[in-house]
Design an enzyme around this catalytic site. Structure first.
Site, short mmCIF file in Angstrom:
data_model
loop_
_atom_site.label_atom_id
_atom_site.label_comp_id
_atom_site.label_asym_id
_atom_site.label_seq_id
_atom_site.Cartn_x
_atom_site.Cartn_y
_atom_site.Cartn_z
N VAL A 61 0.83 -1.43 -0.35
CA VAL A 61 -0.08 -0.32 0.10
C VAL A 61 0.62 0.93 -0.08
O VAL A 61 0.22 1.99 -0.04
CB VAL A 61 -0.72 -0.19 0.98
CG1 VAL A 61 -1.78 -0.79 0.93
CG2 VAL A 61 -0.49 0.06 2.77
N ASN A 87 -6.47 -1.50 7.60
CA ASN A 87 -5.42 -1.30 9.13
C ASN A 87 -3.44 -1.89 8.72
O ASN A 87 -3.00 -1.98 9.51
CB ASN A 87 -5.69 -3.08 9.10
CG ASN A 87 -5.28 -4.06 10.28
OD1 ASN A 87 -5.07 -3.40 11.20
ND2 ASN A 87 -4.19 -4.45 10.12
N SER A 138 -4.21 4.86 15.89
CA SER A 138 -3.49 4.55 17.40
C SER A 138 -3.95 5.49 18.65
O SER A 138 -3.93 6.83 17.94
CB SER A 138 -1.84 3.91 17.26
OG SER A 138 -1.35 4.27 17.83
N TYR A 151 5.74 7.07 13.09
CA TYR A 151 4.67 6.64 13.67
C TYR A 151 3.30 7.34 14.23
O TYR A 151 2.37 7.20 14.14
CB TYR A 151 5.06 5.56 14.60
CG TYR A 151 3.76 4.35 15.02
CD1 TYR A 151 3.26 3.38 14.06
CD2 TYR A 151 3.02 4.81 15.97
CE1 TYR A 151 2.08 2.86 14.05
CE2 TYR A 151 1.67 3.68 16.20
CZ TYR A 151 1.46 2.55 15.42
OH TYR A 151 0.22 1.72 16.07
N ALA A 152 4.09 8.33 15.26
CA ALA A 152 2.77 8.76 15.81
C ALA A 152 1.62 10.04 15.22
O ALA A 152 1.28 10.37 14.89
CB ALA A 152 3.40 9.42 16.83
N ALA A 153 3.31 10.46 13.91
CA ALA A 153 2.70 11.52 13.21
C ALA A 153 2.38 11.54 12.17
O ALA A 153 1.10 12.11 11.81
CB ALA A 153 3.95 11.75 12.32
N SER A 154 1.92 9.84 11.89
CA SER A 154 0.87 9.14 10.58
C SER A 154 -0.49 9.66 11.16
O SER A 154 -1.20 9.56 9.95
CB SER A 154 1.88 8.39 9.99
OG SER A 154 2.00 7.27 10.85
N LYS A 155 -0.57 8.31 12.30
CA LYS A 155 -1.85 8.70 13.21
C LYS A 155 -2.43 9.60 13.22
O LYS A 155 -3.36 9.45 12.87
CB LYS A 155 -1.02 7.19 14.02
CG LYS A 155 -0.77 5.82 13.89
CD LYS A 155 -1.30 4.65 13.06
CE LYS A 155 -1.32 3.60 12.43
NZ LYS A 155 -1.72 2.88 11.81
#
Length: 560
Positions: A61, A87, A138, A151-155
């Site tokens: 993806v 997901n 998340s 990870y945090a920025a993307s979520k």
């Protein structure tokens, strides 16, 4: 030949922990699953137990060309797509910012944010009204922690995109929502543990419920959000974190759990015995809808209302086992007596639903707010607290406290001092109780309704109804039964890892950050001109919105 058997559900990241739980849940529930994951992830091997008509496909993806090729293959088999569950994700590597490579940062953004956006775009092109897109975000996108980086920025970006797409596609009949898990016992977490980057015992000690989530608990939350029972939920993010976000102090949220345990407790199955559900202000409006929903599912319902006659009429219409009690929740002595009576009658209670949300106070001058403000908080917030305090004393592990928020406002910012203060206060009260009660196995949650079609709105003019509906991305008022469906889910075993969470049931209203009106035409296609706006009157007033109004009138937007 193209086929369409039930709903077609596309699930990315299908070979992982949450992904496999999602696939199993939807496949066994009668849906046709398209399981998607990376090459060599094992997704093709899943076809052995899924069998026809389910479909297993490989796709990266992070690559748009792969996504376009994926949808070409899906189109060969199916007429349209009903549900997309985004997901797939690259997990946090827990590397310090100074040591994070730009390539790794960009990859996380492509997989966790850009890819889901493209998947949503291509899915929406193939959806009919009634379609749903669910993004698995998340808690990391809501709660800051070190070493999360992309990870945090993307979520966080994924949660924001959820709101934007919900507003954009609501007129097409497509809902977009998100679920934000906390720590989940998945292979991703196991790998971090093996690498020594996290310690399970320490993680569990920071969670009021004292454990990580099972993948099926996240999957069941997703299943509800894409179900017809969540038809008035769009733009909302449901947190599934065991109370993690509700704990904010030094020390442990839960006594330390043995680090040798390598699995979370098995799913608790709903008991065969009826639960005891107490519904405060349950004689009419949303409260009555909640009462009916629990009663029709076999629970024993205690209807508490100041209007004892109305409560008794409702109880008798539902059968002999239900009970009606007249009580004024603003009087502490009556609340104490109420729960003493319930203890003697049943020995315990399983569910408390506080439906005494405040009436909307139309006060356009801060000078006149004190009396209205004090009355609203006394009737609702203090009453909800007292009921919860007494209910806890007769609850056992597995019990649930649900609080109802106030109706969303369409006359911001000056006119709803009481309602806005109440929502902030009741949400924080819910979180504080989640942090306190988690170790004892008692869960809490708040439901915040939007504009709900109750007796309190029947005196609106036809014009006003249209005007209000146009503020809502979904273009309509909600039904009391839609709030009741959310309450029933949150009180069920399917919500076993949800505590301290806030669920907006508002047709996307709180996600709408654009102009005051979603569109230029009302529900009948008639254009709303500036002259119409100046004619809009507040119920119970003779003044228009353009003038300063110094008197207050109560209007009930959630429960009559």
């Amino acid at each position: 030949m193209k086929q369409q058997l039930g709903r077609v559900v596309v699930i990315t990241g299908a070979a992982g922990g949450i992904g496999r739980a999602l696939v199993d849940l939807f496949a066994t529930g009668g849906d046709t699953v398209v399981a998607v994951d990376l090459p060599d992830s094992g997704v093709l091997e899943m076809a052995r137990h899924l069998e026809y008509p389910h479909l297993c496909l490989e796709c990266d993806v992070s690559r748009e060309e792969d996504i376009l090729s994926l949808y070409s293959r899906i189109e060969e088999r199916f007429l349209h797509i009903d549900v997309l569950v985004n997901n797939a994700a690259v997990g946090p590597d827990l590397v310090a910012t100074s040591n994070t490579h730009v390539e790794d940062f960009q990859l996380a953004l492509r997989v966790n944010l850009v890819g889901p956006n493209i998947m949503a775009r291509e899915t929406a092109r193939r959806m009919k009204p009634g379609g749903v897109i669910a993004n698995v975000a998340s808690v990391a996108g809501l709660l800051a922690n070190p070493h999360r980086n992309a990870y945090a920025a993307s979520k966080a970006g994924l949660i924001a995109i959820t709101k934007v797409l919900a507003c954009e596609w609501a007129p097409r009949g497509i809902r977009v929502c998100a679920v934000a898990p906390g720590y989940v016992r998945t292979p991703m977490i196991a790998e971090l543990e093996r690498a020594g980057k996290i310690r399970s015992a320490q993680v569990r000690s920071r969670i009021p419920m004292g454990r990580m989530a099972r993948p099926d608990e996240v999957a069941r939350a997703v299943r509800f959000m894409v179900s017809v029972q969540a038809a008035y939920i769009t733009g909302s993010t449901l947190v599934v974190d065991g109370g993690l976000m509700s704990f904010n102090q030094p020390g442990e949220a839960h006594p330390t759990v043995d680090n040798s345990r390598d699995a979370e407790p098995p799913r608790r199955v709903e008991g065969t015995h009826a639960r005891i559900a107490v519904v405060i202000c349950g004689a009419k409006g949303i409260g009555a809808a909640v009462v009916r929903r629990f009663a029709e599912r076999g629970d024993t319902v205690v209807i508490v209302d100041k209007n004892g006659e109305a409560a008794a009429d409702l109880a008798s219409s539902l059968g002999d086992k239900h009970l009606a009690i007249s009580a004024d929740v603003t009087r502490e002595s009556e609340v104490v007596a109420l729960f003493d009576e319930l203890r003697q009658c049943y020995g315990h209670i399983d569910i408390l639903v506080n439906c005494a949300a405040p009436k909307g106070a139309f006060v356009l001058s801060i000078e006149d707010v004190s009396q209205v403000f004090e009355r609203g908080l006394s009737v609702n917030l203090t009453g909800a607290f007292t009921c919860a305090r007494e209910a806890i004393k007769v609850m056992r592990p597995g019990s649930v406290i649900l609080n109802l928020g106030a109706c969303a406002d369409f006359l911001r910012p000056a006119s709803r001092h009481t309602a806005d203060a109440y929502n902030a206060a009741i949400e924080m009260l819910t979180r504080c109780m989640a942090a306190e009660l988690g170790p004892f196995g008692v869960r809490t949650a708040t439901i915040v309704p939007g504009h709900i079609r109750t007796l309190g709105v029947t005196h609106w003019s036809k014009f006003m109804s249209r005007w209000v509906a146009r503020q809502i991305p979904m273009g309509r008022l909600g039904e009391p039964e839609e709030v009741a469906d959310a309450a029933y889910f949150l009180a069920s075993a399917d919500a076993s890892y949800i505590t301290g969470s806030i669920l907006n049931v508002d047709g996307g209203l709180t996600s709408n950050f654009g102009p005051s009106c979603v569109s230029k035409s009302d529900l009948t296609g008639n254009r709303l001109c500036d002259d119409d706006r100046t004619k809009l009157r507040i119920p119970g007033k003779s003044s228009t919105l353009g003038r300063k109004v110094r008197t207050a009138a109560f209007f009930d937007g959630t429960s009559p």
